[in-house]
Design an enzyme around this catalytic site. Structure first.
Site, PDB file in Angstrom:
ATOM      1  N   ASP A 166       0.815  -1.214   0.000  1.00 37.37           N
ATOM      2  CA  ASP A 166       0.000   0.000   0.000  1.00 37.37           C
ATOM      3  C   ASP A 166       0.851   1.267   0.000  1.00 37.37           C
ATOM      4  O   ASP A 166       2.019   1.241   0.394  1.00 37.37           O
ATOM      5  CB  ASP A 166      -0.870   0.047   1.264  1.00 37.37           C
ATOM      6  CG  ASP A 166      -1.993  -0.969   1.220  1.00 37.37           C
ATOM      7  OD1 ASP A 166      -1.943  -1.889   0.371  1.00 37.37           O
ATOM      8  OD2 ASP A 166      -2.911  -0.857   2.054  1.00 37.37           O
ATOM      9  N   HIS A 195       3.674  -2.188   3.205  1.00 39.43           N
ATOM     10  CA  HIS A 195       3.714  -0.828   2.651  1.00 39.43           C
ATOM     11  C   HIS A 195       5.022  -0.626   1.905  1.00 39.43           C
ATOM     12  O   HIS A 195       6.094  -0.728   2.523  1.00 39.43           O
ATOM     13  CB  HIS A 195       3.557   0.205   3.775  1.00 39.43           C
ATOM     14  CG  HIS A 195       2.221   0.118   4.439  1.00 39.43           C
ATOM     15  ND1 HIS A 195       1.936  -0.820   5.406  1.00 39.43           N
ATOM     16  CD2 HIS A 195       1.078   0.829   4.237  1.00 39.43           C
ATOM     17  CE1 HIS A 195       0.667  -0.666   5.780  1.00 39.43           C
ATOM     18  NE2 HIS A 195       0.125   0.323   5.091  1.00 39.43           N
TER      19      HIS A 195
HETATM   20 ZN    ZN Z   1      -2.546   3.026   3.264  1.00 40.57          ZN
END
Ligand code: ZN
Length: 414
Positions: free
Chosen positions: A240, A382
């Site tokens: 992400d 991430h």
């Molecule tokens: Zn996020």
């Protein structure tokens, strides 16, 4: 330049013999010259040319310890110690008109054939003057490198009871390479109305487009768990908040090394500065998801603002890769009925939160994966933290060793 190996005069007879011979030859494979060698064109006439390292030849047959090869318009024999087979890469013909293939790396060399636009060809190497040596079906020869571009990959599925026949070129009369069975997932590199170039089941080649279907999950259902795969265990790695200038390329490199596919949930406002990185993610065959424009918490926004967050991100992704994202993940996992009503994509949450964004510790990230990974897991990571890239190789090693296949979220939901 043709030279004489011994003192014999050039004869007209030689040319007649020579030109009839070329057309009778069946092409087989392309090799590269690994040490300088004489190409004996005609032993009796003593005629030969010198081939240099990196010259490309078409190998037709092997006789004892010599090979029958063609270099440009010259066919003859060389020692089999002086060549190496080349595994081609593929390229897309990026032209509006048919592309002329030539027998030499020069615009005035004799044409060897023509190839239609948007077809995929095998590329074996380059030659001086901005030329590439390519092959399509029975056509071998040189084209300007500027007429080729890297094709984009997308996943599809074979969708016909009888499977699909794979052929060497986009033609029903071309030789059959094999058959890929129904429901097999394939990578599609070019899709024209009638024919698509695909890879799957260790076969590559052309198939009729109507037997492929898009690999997508539609509707706006919320998924907070993956669906178990049989017979192989599968997990979906998801990244992400990127694309990120330095972290995302490291992630891509490692995914490639472990032959893993993943899903990248893209934040729209990071695309403009990282367009090439988004293209690289897509070209590597990963799935692209929408993760809002600026990581807004959608449940605190008006419906109109929610729509803007989604649409703006969809549009910049489309403008960059030519495809819309196929899945959505709300920032903070924050979703409610109002937000859901604005979406027409599957909403993907996760089953394993590695908290990589919080502890920024590569060992801990691995530990979260190790302690929770199971068939069908959707793992949240991430690609904006260096520590996440630092943890990835050990995660990939662990999951691979445990027998997991690493797939996109859409694949895990199908
Ligand atoms: Zn996020």
């Amino acid at each position: 330049m043709i030279r004489y190996c011994s003192l014999v005069l050039l004869s007209l007879l030689f040319f007649i013999f020579f030109s009839t011979e070329i057309s009778a030859i069946q092409n087989t494979e392309v090799n590269v010259i690994t040490k300088q060698v004489k190409l004996i064109i005609n032993k009796e006439l003593g005629q030969c040319i010198t081939l240099n390292v990196n010259d490309l030849v078409i190998v037709h047959s092997q006789e004892n310890n010599r090979l029958k090869v063609t270099y440009k318009t010259h066919t003859g024999y060389i020692s089999n110690q002086s060549v190496k087979k080349i595994i081609p890469t593929i390229s897309l013909i990026s032209r509006k008109e048919d592309l002329v293939v030539r027998t030499g790396n020069s615009p005035i060399a004799t044409p060897a054939g023509k190839i239609n636009p948007n077809l995929i060809v095998n590329v074996y190497g380059t030659a001086a003057g901005g030329w590439s040596f390519i092959n399509y079906g029975d056509i071998y020869g040189y084209v300007p490198t500027s007429s080729l571009k890297a094709p984009q990959a997308k996943k599809m599925m074979v969708s016909h009871r009888d499977g699909v026949i794979v052929r060497g070129t986009a033609s029903h009369s071309d030789k059959k390479i094999g058959t890929i069975s129904n429901k097999t997932k394939v990578t599609v590199y070019t899709q024209k109305k009638d024919w698509s170039y695909i890879e799957g089941d260790n076969i590559k080649g052309y198939v009729v487009s109507e037997r492929l279907k898009a690999l997508v999950v539609t509707g706006n259902k919320i998924y907070n768990k993956g669906i178990s795969g049989v017979p192989k265990k599968r997990v979906a790695l998801t990244f992400d908040d990127g694309p990120h200038k330095s972290v995302t390329p490291q992630v891509l490199k490692l995914l490639k090394k472990y032959d893993a596919k993943a899903t990248f949930f893209i934040t729209g406002n990071r695309v403009q500065a990282n367009k090439d990185i988004l293209k690289a993610i897509y070209n590597d065959g990963h799935e692209i998801g929408n993760h809002t424009w600026d990581h807004a918490k959608l449940t605190s926004l008006s419906s109109k603002s929610v729509k803007t967050q989604i649409t703006k991100t969809n549009n910049i992704i489309y403008a960059t890769i030519g495809e819309y994202p196929t899945v959505f993940r709300p920032a903070y996992g924050s979703i409610n009925k109002t937000v859901q009503a604005q979406l027409n994509m599957p909403i993907i949450l996760w089953t394993i939160d590695t908290l990589d964004w919080k502890h920024r510790n590569a060992k801990k990230t691995l530990q979260y994966v190790k302690s929770q990974a199971t068939d069908g897991s959707i793992i949240l990571l991430h690609d904006i933290h260096q520590t996440t890239a630092d943890s990835l190789e050990s995660i990939l090693q662990y999951l691979t060793k445990e027998g997991y296949e690493l797939v996109t979220v859409t694949e895990i939901l199908l």
